[in-house]
Write a protein that holds these residues in place. Structure first.
Motif: not given
Length: 112
Positions: A67-71, A80-84, A92-99, A105-106
């Motif tokens: 997940i870290e390498a993907t982010i 951009s990271i919405e939630r680490s 482990v999950i994370a949410t991001l925003r595209d352009n 989510g990941l």
């Protein structure tokens, strides 16, 4: 019922195509001014729609090995990271925003 296509509304088709190519690990099978389509193996089709309502974009979680390498790779393409990344009882999950601000989510499964 199976989901076969997820359409993501975007403002900048070129930038979004680069970001989603990195996210999905594949190039689009079709590219036009009104639609860019991806058919990554084992997943529904992902379509980018430059005429859609950006505020109405869906959230889909993408399973990743690291997940870290993907982010980091996606951040280089404009995400951009919405939630680490955070543990949710093993995964482990994370949410991001595209352009364009669409949320995605990941998901990284627990180490075996």
């Amino acid at each position: 019922m199976t989901i076969r296509t997820i359409t993501v509304p975007v403002k900048d088709l070129e930038a979004s195509t680069a970001l989603y190519s990195a996210l999905l690990g594949s190039e689009p099978y079709v590219t036009s001014p009104y639609y860019v389509g991806f058919r990554p193996e084992g997943t529904p089709e992902i379509g980018l729609d430059p005429h859609g309502d950006v505020a109405a974009g869906p959230v889909a979680f993408h399973h990743v090995d690291d997940i870290e390498a993907t982010i980091a790779a996606l951040a280089e393409k404009g995400a951009s990271i919405e939630r680490s990344p955070h543990d949710v009882g093993g995964p482990v999950i994370a949410t991001l925003r595209d352009n364009d601000g669409n949320l995605f989510g990941l998901y990284q499964g627990p180490a075996e």
